[in-house]
Each structure stands twice: as structure tokens, then as C-alpha cells.
Write an enzyme that holds these catalytic residues in place. Structure first.
Site, short mmCIF file in Angstrom:
data_model
loop_
_atom_site.label_atom_id
_atom_site.label_comp_id
_atom_site.label_asym_id
_atom_site.label_seq_id
_atom_site.Cartn_x
_atom_site.Cartn_y
_atom_site.Cartn_z
N GLU A 85 -2.72 -7.73 13.42
CA GLU A 85 -2.40 -7.56 12.01
C GLU A 85 -0.92 -7.25 11.81
O GLU A 85 -0.28 -7.75 10.87
CB GLU A 85 -3.25 -6.43 11.42
CG GLU A 85 -3.01 -6.17 9.94
CD GLU A 85 -3.86 -5.03 9.40
OE1 GLU A 85 -3.86 -4.81 8.18
OE2 GLU A 85 -4.54 -4.35 10.21
N ASP B 277 0.76 -1.24 0.00
CA ASP B 277 0.00 0.00 0.00
C ASP B 277 0.80 1.31 0.00
O ASP B 277 1.02 1.92 -1.03
CB ASP B 277 -0.98 -0.01 1.17
CG ASP B 277 -1.98 -1.15 1.06
OD1 ASP B 277 -1.75 -2.09 0.26
OD2 ASP B 277 -3.00 -1.14 1.76
#
Length: 366
Positions: A336, A138
Site C-alpha cells: 500500500e 486522512d
């Protein structure tokens, strides 16, 4: 195998598969609007092939599965079923491979570059100044201004990864000419990684772009996970200086090394933990797993730098296991990602996606 086959059926006639599979209104309501429209020239990392690589390993080491349930061995003990399965997925994934070559190609000579790998170069489509979502990394820093002359080291490494696995499948199902073509491209990619992406000043693999002011190709130096991709897929020769410098980058406490795992961006980078801070410093289990996997399979048992590779493997594995366990004990969750400063879990939780790779790390299953 069934899940991989199902995804393979989603590859269209051109070789593209959408990243988001939005099945119905309820699922659509959970997907951010900006991700709902998908473009057939935008790629995503082709990691599904890793499962096929593991399947081939099991076929070649079927004696180790003698106590597995019969259903689990159905496509291993039965050569006809294995052949049928591999031929089906090969047709699909080779089509995807050719789609990557066609739609994600970069350019060499046009921008004044020279490479022993010929025109072997690749560029992620769909990039913006602050994001390259198609890469899966990203907000990892790229060139500040998107340019048609960019080339991306992680994408070239992904093409090398695909070439390796499709070559194995081609040999297994008797496509010798295809296997030769994959071998040739893999050879060219290894040369191009050095000639186009190795930056001698930073001693690291980097992206490159075209600088309009100087009218020259220019390295974009942001040492981090992107710099490790040639190592992740075993594309660096085991006795080369490039391996040594990459191992040193990993073990450097001013760069990627922390007591909790490898940081995604160098701690000395000016953009470390800046803006969204998603892939700009946090520790991600998926990339750490791939580092361990490659060290274990490719570098710690032979070669000039085997001892260093083994030392890094041992310490990194211990650090990851200790931190994930500690954070689970403290919070009751898998997370995460994890902080490079104190190892604390961040963002989504409970997160048993790639963070559950810690179980495979503990078992040394790569």
C-alpha cells in the site's frame, strides 16, 4: 468507459455521490462502522474525471490505436457514439462540479483576505482535529482546530482539475458558453492559488485558516503532498518562481526527496511520522505517479526550468521502479505504501491498487 459511466449514474440530482458503495450485508460487514453512514455535504476527490481526460487524448490521437481491437476503438472511431457518451457523462459530472462549488466553498473577504481570484476559495467539509478523510489524505496535518475560515489548497487544485477536463469535454460536444465559464474559473483559481495559498516565508503552497487571537488569516505550513497539488494538475505557470520553489521542495533531501520516492510529509516537519503515521511521511505511489505525469506533460519540455524538471523526473522515476521491484523481489508483494527510510513495504499487501501504477510509470503512460 463503462465503469466511469456506471459511477456517473450514481451521482444524484444534487450532484453528490457517496464514497462507499456498500452492496449487501457481506460487503457491509467489511466496512468499518464509522464509514457506513455517509453525508450528502461531504466530498471526495473527483479523480474519475482523469479517465475521461485519457479518453479525450485517445480520440485526438486515434491514429496511434490502429492496431487495437475493434471493440476497444468503438467509442473512438465512431464520432456519434463518442458524442453520445460524452454528452451523458458531461451532464452528470458538470452537476457534480456545481455541487462542489456550492457545498465546498470557502470565504475570502469575510476573513480579511484579498485575492485577485475574487471569492474563489474552498474548504473540505467533515474535518475533525486529526483527520480530513474527505480529502483522501486522512491524517495529513491541517490546522489544529477546525474553523469555518479554513481554506484548503488541495481542494482548490481539485476544482482547477475539474475545470480543465470539463472544459475539454464542453468544447468537444459544442458547449462553447460552458467552456468559457470553465476557462474563466480556471484563470481565477490560478490567481487565487498564489494570493491565498502561497506562503513566502516557507516558499510553498499551504492551507490557511483564521486565527481568532490575531484576527487575521494564517498559513498552516506543513510542506508535503498538499504543497504539490498545484503542480500535479499543471496549475503553476512554467516560467514562474512558484514552479522553481516547488521543484526545489521536491528535490530537497531534508524535505520530500528520498532514494525510494517522495515522502508524503516533509522530513523536517515536527509531525513527520507522528501518531497514526498514514499520510505523515510514507511514500504513496498515486501521488508520485501524478508528480511524474505532470512533469512529463507540463514542465520538462519547455520553460525556464525544463532541465530541472527533466532531471527530477528521470531520477524519481528510476528510484520508484528500482524500489518497487526490489521490494517485490524481497517479499513477493506490492504494498500500500513504502517507508521513506529504507523503502520497505508497509501496511496492506498484496496491494495492486494504485501501486500497480508502477507499470504505467515504466511504460511512461500518463
Amino acid at each position: 468507459l463503462d465503469a466511469i459511466k456506471h459511477w456517473a449514474t450514481l451521482i444524484d440530482d444534487q450532484g453528490w455521490v457517496g464514497r462507499e458503495q456498500i452492496l449487501g450485508d457481506e460487503a457491509r460487514s467489511k466496512v468499518p462502522r464509522e464509514f457506513q453512514t455517509q453525508y450528502p455535504n461531504y466530498a471526495n476527490p473527483p479523480f474519475l474525471l482523469a479517465g475521461l481526460n485519457s479518453y479525450l487524448d485517445r480520440i485526438e490521437n486515434s491514429n496511434n490505436l490502429q492496431y487495437a481491437p475493434e471493440l476497444a476503438k468503438l467509442h473512438i472511431d465512431n464520432p456519434a457514439k463518442a458524442q453520445e457518451y460524452l454528452e451523458f457523462v458531461y451532464e452528470k459530472f458538470s452537476r457534480q462540479y456545481n455541487w462542489f462549488l456550492k457545498t465546498q466553498s470557502g470565504e475570502v473577504k469575510k476573513w480579511g483576505r484579498k485575492s485577485r481570484g475574487g471569492e474563489e476559495a474552498y474548504r473540505w467539509r467533515g474535518r475533525t482535529p486529526n483527520h480530513c478523510l474527505t480529502s483522501g489524505l486522512d491524517d495529513y496535518p491541517r490546522a489544529p482546530i477546525p474553523h469555518a475560515g479554513e481554506i484548503h489548497v488541495d481542494l482548490m487544485s481539485w476544482i482547477g482539475f475539474m475545470s480543465q477536463i470539463l472544459r475539454r469535454i464542453a468544447l468537444k460536444i459544442g458547449r462553447e458558453d460552458d467552456a468559457k465559464a470553465y476557462s474563466y474559473r480556471l484563470h481565477q483559481i490560478k490567481l487565487a492559488l498564489i494570493d491565498l495559498h502561497w506562503n513566502h516565508d516557507s516558499q510553498s503552497f499551504c492551507d490557511a485558516t483564521y486565527d481568532e487571537d490575531s484576527e487575521n488569516s494564517k498559513f498552516i505550513v506543513h510542506k508535503g503532498y498538499v504543497s504539490l497539488f498545484p503542480l500535479l494538475f499543471g496549475l503553476i505557470e512554467k516560467d514562474s518562481e512558484y514552479l522553481l520553489h516547488t521543484l526545489e521542495l521536491i528535490r530537497n533531501e531534508q524535505e520530500l526527496w528520498t532514494p525510494y520516492g517522495l515522502a508524503s510529509l516533509s522530513q523536517s516537519d515536527s509531525l513527520f511520522e507522528s501518531d497514526e503515521d498514514y499520510w505523515r511521511g510514507a511514500i504513496w505511489m498515486n501521488i508520485n505517479y501524478l508528480v511524474l505525469s505532470s512533469l512529463y506533460k507540463n514542465y520538462m519540455y519547455s520553460g525556464v526550468y525544463a532541465e530541472l524538471a527533466k532531471q527530477i523526473y528521470t531520477e524519481l522515476r528510476q528510484n520508484l521502479i528500482k524500489n518497487i521491484h526490489s521490494e517485490y523481489e524481497r517479499t513477493g508483494y506490492l504494498w500500500e505504501q513504502y517507508s521513506p527510510h529504507d523503502g520497505k513495504g508497509r501496511r496492506s499487501h498484496p496491494f495492486t491498487g494504485w501501486t500497480s501504477l508502477i507499470v504505467l510509470i515504466m511504460a511512461e503512460i500518463y
